[in-house]
Write an enzyme that holds these catalytic residues in place. Structure first.
Site, PDB file in Angstrom:
ATOM      1  N   LYS A   9      14.165  -2.097  -1.062  1.00 35.88           N
ATOM      2  CA  LYS A   9      13.100  -2.896  -1.715  1.00 35.88           C
ATOM      3  C   LYS A   9      13.591  -4.315  -2.021  1.00 35.88           C
ATOM      4  O   LYS A   9      13.442  -4.854  -3.128  1.00 35.88           O
ATOM      5  CB  LYS A   9      12.606  -2.201  -2.983  1.00 35.88           C
ATOM      6  CG  LYS A   9      11.125  -1.878  -2.897  1.00 35.88           C
ATOM      7  CD  LYS A   9      10.575  -1.088  -3.999  1.00 35.88           C
ATOM      8  CE  LYS A   9       9.135  -1.479  -4.338  1.00 35.88           C
ATOM      9  NZ  LYS A   9       8.243  -1.707  -3.218  1.00 35.88           N
TER      10      LYS A   9
HETATM   11  N1  PMP Z   1       7.022   1.811   1.690  1.00 33.55           N
HETATM   12  C1  PMP Z   1       7.052   0.517   1.368  1.00 33.55           C
HETATM   13  C2  PMP Z   1       7.487  -0.466   2.401  1.00 33.55           C
HETATM   14  C3  PMP Z   1       6.688   0.091   0.077  1.00 33.55           C
HETATM   15  O1  PMP Z   1       6.730  -1.207  -0.246  1.00 33.55           O
HETATM   16  C4  PMP Z   1       6.242   1.047  -0.853  1.00 33.55           C
HETATM   17  C5  PMP Z   1       5.806   0.612  -2.233  1.00 33.55           C
HETATM   18  N2  PMP Z   1       6.851   0.628  -3.146  1.00 33.55           N
HETATM   19  C6  PMP Z   1       6.223   2.395  -0.481  1.00 33.55           C
HETATM   20  C7  PMP Z   1       6.620   2.744   0.808  1.00 33.55           C
HETATM   21  C8  PMP Z   1       5.819   3.462  -1.443  1.00 33.55           C
HETATM   22  O2  PMP Z   1       6.816   3.691  -2.409  1.00 33.55           O
HETATM   23  P1  PMP Z   1       6.462   4.197  -3.852  1.00 33.55           P
HETATM   24  O3  PMP Z   1       5.676   5.445  -3.683  1.00 33.55           O
HETATM   25  O4  PMP Z   1       7.752   4.437  -4.513  1.00 33.55           O
HETATM   26  O5  PMP Z   1       5.658   3.129  -4.495  1.00 33.55           O
END
Ligand code: PMP
Length: 328
Positions: A160
């Protein structure tokens, strides 16, 4: 994220609770030039019956954030529990009685030219009233992007990392300009990785299939929640295996998961109907189970939630305060 932002919202910046208009970053900040930040996305859900605001899985989010920060050698000098407590305090100070999106961001903060990183780090947390991210109640149309997902050996997608989101931005922009609602990215091996801001699941032959974490996807917390709900509430088997692009065209159901999107049914992909072209039965049930769990309506999943307002009192303030909106 298109919600109007109130500059008077209280944010947590450099160890203090201050109005957002006073939280300023210099134009030479390292992270602005080189993408050397790590962010999180967390939601809080308002429950009108209990007059309670629930932060969804804050410990998981802050643990992931701290781990991801260590990839870029950014130090966040607080524990996940302390960060969760700050988040609840931010919601209280703003008097929020509505759904929120919470954005923690830690970054290399030195103000100078030069790409090499040093040990100067900073972080902030912003909480904003926030409704739906993708209007997916009737299903969305996803398109496979011509942009490939970045590889773990280039910029780790699980991290991230701010700079990595240029990849998502390119894919998302291309998808929307081509008439799709969201992009699906293939990884360098040509397998399905994920959406620009969400993980992906498909139903095939009665099983729920999603790419494994080593396929260059984010280790999604909603992905994890959905896997638990699918097994425990629906008795569905989960399979983590690589997915071919052409499987998207012949699967029975398809949906995205993510903090911002929730569970977003995909009813068309690359101009082809998914299954019958309407929201599938499993997707519908999982979407409802997720909403109910996140709003504190399923006792077994209250363990995921941090209540913001004192549960022993009558709940949140009864008067309309800053941020009270009709989003809930
Ligand atoms: N993939 C990407 C590229 C993202 O940016 C996100 C959002 N955080 C997710 C998947 C989903 O992750 P999460 O369920 O932890 O929000």
């Amino acid at each position: 994220m298109k919600a109007d932002v109130d500059p008077n919202v209280i944010v947590y910046f450099n160890g203090q609770y201050i109005p957002m208009r006073d939280a300023r970053i210099g134009i030479l900040t390292h992270a602005l030039h080189y993408g050397t930040g790590v962010f999180e996305g967390i939601r809080a859900y308002w429950n009108p019956e209990d007059r309670q605001l629930f932060v969804m899985r804050p410990s998981c989010h802050y643990q992931r954030w701290k781990q991801n920060c260590s990839i870029l050698r950014i130090d966040v000098p607080l524990s996940a529990d302390q960060l969760a407590a700050i988040t609840a305090e931010l919601a209280r100070r703003n008097g929020f009685c509505t759904d929120l999106y919470i954005r923690p961001l830690a970054y290399k903060s030195a103000e100078r030219i030069g790409v090499a990183i040093d040990d100067q780090d900073a972080f902030f947390i912003v909480a904003l009233p926030f409704g739906e991210y993708l209007h997916s109640e009737n299903g969305i149309h996803a398109g496979v992007s011509s942009w490939r997902r970045i590889d773990d050996n280039a910029i780790p997608p699980r991290g991230k990392i701010c700079g990595a989101y240029a990849n998502s931005a390119l894919a998302g922009d291309e998808a929307r300009r081509s008439g799709f609602d969201e992009a699906i990215l293939l990884n360098q091996s040509g397998h399905v990785a994920e959406g620009a801001s969400c993980n992906l699941f498909m139903m095939r032959r009665g099983r729920l299939v999603t790419p494994p974490l080593c396929e260059n996807v984010l280790e999604g917390i909603t992905r994890d929640s959905i896997m638990e709900l699918a097994v425990r509430e629906l008795g569905i088997e989960i399979v983590e295996r690589p997915i071919d692009r052409s499987e998207l065209y012949i699967c029975d159901e398809l949906f995205f998961t993510g903090t911002a999107v929730g569970v977003a049914p995909v009813t068309r992909v690359d101009h082809r109907a998914v299954g019958a072209g309407s929201i599938g039965a499993v997707t519908r049930r999982l979407r409802q189970a997720y909403v109910d769990a996140a709003r504190g309506r399923i006792p077994a999943y209250r363990r995921w939630l941090l209540p913001v307002y004192n549960p022993d009192s009558a709940g949140a303030p009864q008067t309309a305060l800053a941020g009270e909106t009709s989003l809930a």
